[in-house]
Write a protein that holds these residues in place. Structure first.
Motif, PDB file in Angstrom:
ATOM      1  N   LEU A  12      -1.921  21.904  39.561  1.00 35.30           N
ATOM      2  CA  LEU A  12      -0.799  21.690  38.661  1.00 35.30           C
ATOM      3  C   LEU A  12       0.454  21.349  39.455  1.00 35.30           C
ATOM      4  O   LEU A  12       0.504  21.498  40.668  1.00 35.30           O
ATOM      5  CB  LEU A  12      -0.543  22.900  37.771  1.00 35.30           C
ATOM      6  N   HIS A  43       6.860  18.727  30.821  1.00 30.56           N
ATOM      7  CA  HIS A  43       5.471  18.757  30.389  1.00 30.56           C
ATOM      8  C   HIS A  43       4.587  18.658  31.624  1.00 30.56           C
ATOM      9  O   HIS A  43       4.386  17.589  32.188  1.00 30.56           O
ATOM     10  CB  HIS A  43       5.195  17.594  29.439  1.00 30.56           C
ATOM     11  N   PRO A  45       1.224  18.827  33.843  1.00 23.65           N
ATOM     12  CA  PRO A  45      -0.230  18.735  33.754  1.00 23.65           C
ATOM     13  C   PRO A  45      -0.873  19.881  34.529  1.00 23.65           C
ATOM     14  O   PRO A  45      -0.328  20.349  35.525  1.00 23.65           O
ATOM     15  CB  PRO A  45      -0.546  17.395  34.432  1.00 23.65           C
ATOM     16  N   ILE A  47      -4.944  20.931  35.716  1.00 24.91           N
ATOM     17  CA  ILE A  47      -6.385  20.699  35.707  1.00 24.91           C
ATOM     18  C   ILE A  47      -7.025  21.966  36.264  1.00 24.91           C
ATOM     19  O   ILE A  47      -6.593  22.481  37.295  1.00 24.91           O
ATOM     20  CB  ILE A  47      -6.759  19.480  36.571  1.00 24.91           C
ATOM     21  N   ARG A  58      -9.969  18.668  26.955  1.00 29.26           N
ATOM     22  CA  ARG A  58      -8.528  18.524  27.105  1.00 29.26           C
ATOM     23  C   ARG A  58      -7.871  19.403  26.053  1.00 29.26           C
ATOM     24  O   ARG A  58      -8.120  19.244  24.859  1.00 29.26           O
ATOM     25  CB  ARG A  58      -8.094  17.073  26.899  1.00 29.26           C
TER      26      ARG A  58
END
Length: 188
Positions: A12, A43, A45, A47, A58
């Protein structure tokens, strides 16, 4: 060696980057614009690979970076997470066993705007009277171009109330709960 069978991996970022949105290029603190942490910056991301969790999904739920530590502790089987943590384990959500319980997320930088989002609306709450306070319906205006602060007072008040309740829960100082802190001079 089947190492992924018992290895959790998280990837991240700590913030986004502006590539010309809102007429700014750069990291959040390098921005010359109004100082608001728009979606492109806030925002984040993430994973994750978690043993036993379904792959290739997702999720677009409201979570915060503070949820990472409780998630890791939960993945490690730690049963007693310290009470002082503000985060919540995402493991049940990732495994499809539960839905997130967050109705709001809170973000910002020290002594600047306190930002709150419910996934549909985002409020950038600067100290009372600061003209940079802004409200966006991100469901209808994901680029955050149409500031609705004067046209949607109930939504702004609802998000302010959520932020004030969260600050009260954290034991924040009175000036924070009243949105009356001082904004320092910008760094050069």
């Amino acid at each position: 060696l089947r190492l992924l069978d018992n290895t959790a991996i998280f990837l991240l970022s700590d913030h986004g980057h502006l590539f010309g949105e809102h007429d700014v290029i750069g990291k959040p603190w390098a921005a010359i614009g109004d100082g608001n942490l728009y979606r492109e910056l806030a925002h984040l991301p993430m994973i994750a690979h978690l043993p036993g969790a379904p792959a290739g999904r997702r999720l677009v739920d409201l979570v915060q970076p503070v949820d990472l530590m409780p998630t890791i502790l939960d993945a490690l089987g730690v049963e007693r997470v310290p009470d002082r943590l503000h985060g919540r384990s995402l493991l049940p959500v990732v495994r499809g066993e539960a839905r997130p319980t967050r109705e709001h997320v809170f973000f910002g930088r020290h002594r600047e705007a306190l930002n709150v989002s419910d996934g549909e609306w985002t409020l950038f709450q600067w100290p009372i009277g600061d003209p940079r306070t802004a409200l966006f319906n991100i469901a209808e205006d994901p680029r955050q171009l149409d500031n609705l602060i004067g046209r949607a007072p109930r939504d702004a008040a609802r998000l302010r109330d959520a932020a004030a309740a969260w600050l009260t829960e954290l034991g924040a100082p009175d000036e924070m709960r009243a949105f009356a802190w001082q904004v320092p001079e910008r760094f050069p």
